[in-house]
Design an enzyme around this catalytic site. Structure first.
Site, PDB file in Angstrom:
ATOM      1  N   CYS A   8      25.966  -5.940 -52.179  1.00  7.27           N
ATOM      2  CA  CYS A   8      27.376  -5.567 -52.001  1.00  7.27           C
ATOM      3  C   CYS A   8      27.448  -4.528 -50.876  1.00  7.27           C
ATOM      4  O   CYS A   8      26.435  -4.264 -50.213  1.00  7.27           O
ATOM      5  CB  CYS A   8      27.988  -5.062 -53.309  1.00  7.27           C
ATOM      6  SG  CYS A   8      27.257  -3.554 -53.954  1.00  7.27           S
ATOM      7  N   ARG A  14      28.924  -2.834 -57.582  1.00  2.13           N
ATOM      8  CA  ARG A  14      28.828  -4.228 -58.018  1.00  2.13           C
ATOM      9  C   ARG A  14      27.406  -4.784 -58.060  1.00  2.13           C
ATOM     10  O   ARG A  14      27.019  -5.419 -59.061  1.00  2.13           O
ATOM     11  CB  ARG A  14      29.694  -5.118 -57.108  1.00  2.13           C
ATOM     12  CG  ARG A  14      31.172  -4.870 -57.253  1.00  2.13           C
ATOM     13  CD  ARG A  14      31.955  -5.507 -56.129  1.00  2.13           C
ATOM     14  NE  ARG A  14      31.621  -4.887 -54.857  1.00  2.13           N
ATOM     15  CZ  ARG A  14      32.018  -5.304 -53.669  1.00  2.13           C
ATOM     16  NH1 ARG A  14      32.754  -6.395 -53.595  1.00  2.13           N
ATOM     17  NH2 ARG A  14      31.686  -4.659 -52.578  1.00  2.13           N
ATOM     18  N   ASP A 123      36.144  -5.138 -54.843  1.00  7.51           N
ATOM     19  CA  ASP A 123      35.343  -3.914 -54.858  1.00  7.51           C
ATOM     20  C   ASP A 123      36.029  -2.838 -55.711  1.00  7.51           C
ATOM     21  O   ASP A 123      37.084  -2.320 -55.343  1.00  7.51           O
ATOM     22  CB  ASP A 123      35.175  -3.412 -53.421  1.00  7.51           C
ATOM     23  CG  ASP A 123      34.079  -2.366 -53.323  1.00  7.51           C
ATOM     24  OD1 ASP A 123      33.774  -1.740 -54.354  1.00  7.51           O
ATOM     25  OD2 ASP A 123      33.533  -2.195 -52.221  1.00  7.51           O
TER      26      ASP A 123
END
Ligand code: 4NP
Length: 154
Positions: A8, A14, A123
């Protein structure tokens, strides 16, 4: 051995959540010795940082074990080291391809590509919605694991 690198932007929300969620699933299937699972960032701005506190809280709430984490940026050499390089959103894919130059062995995927509804994992660093990120990552990891179990017939 199946080697997976989750990626990520910052490697503090994440991708480490995906790393620890998939490790937990693999352990529950008694497939721990078949997998190597790591994570990395496309940016170097968070290098060396541990997982973000809200991501840890989500994992704890869901009884997912995690260990100390140290964010690091993806390297071009990771392409040879891993079988699957799995980003969370379209920007991650663009940035991964910039680092590795060419996906000649078709190793690069988006996590939710393995589900019936391919899409980005937003996100949570920007949305603030760690519950949604956790839920999507869990769906993605379960679909990825099902895909690999079918493919490999362990
Ligand atoms: P992640 O979230 O990509 O899910 O780890 C982010 C964490 C930190 C930053 C950006 C995204 N940052 O710019 O510091």
């Amino acid at each position: 051995m199946i080697k997976i690198l989750f990626v990520c932007l910052g490697n503090i929300c994440r991708s480490p959540m995906a790393e620890f969620i998939l490790k937990d699933m693999v352990k529950k299937e008694n497939l721990e010795n078949k997998f190597i699972i790591h994570s990395a960032a496309t940016s170097s701005s968070t290098s060396g940082e541990d997982m973000y506190e809200e991501a840890k809280i989500k994992l704890k709430e869901n009884q997912i074990t995690y260990t100390k984490h140290k964010a690091r940026k993806i390297l071009q050499s990771d392409y040879e080291k891993y079988d699957y390089i799995i980003g969370m959103d379209d920007n991650n894919i663009k940035d991964i391809l910039y680092v590795i130059k060419e996906d000649k062995n078709k190793k690069v995927y988006k996590l939710l590509d393995f589900t019936k509804k391919p899409r980005d994992i937003l996100d949570p660093w920007y949305t603030g919605n760690f519950t949604k990120a956790y839920d999507d990552i869990k769906i993605g990891c379960q679909s990825l694991l099902n895909y690999l179990i079918n493919l490999k017939q362990f």
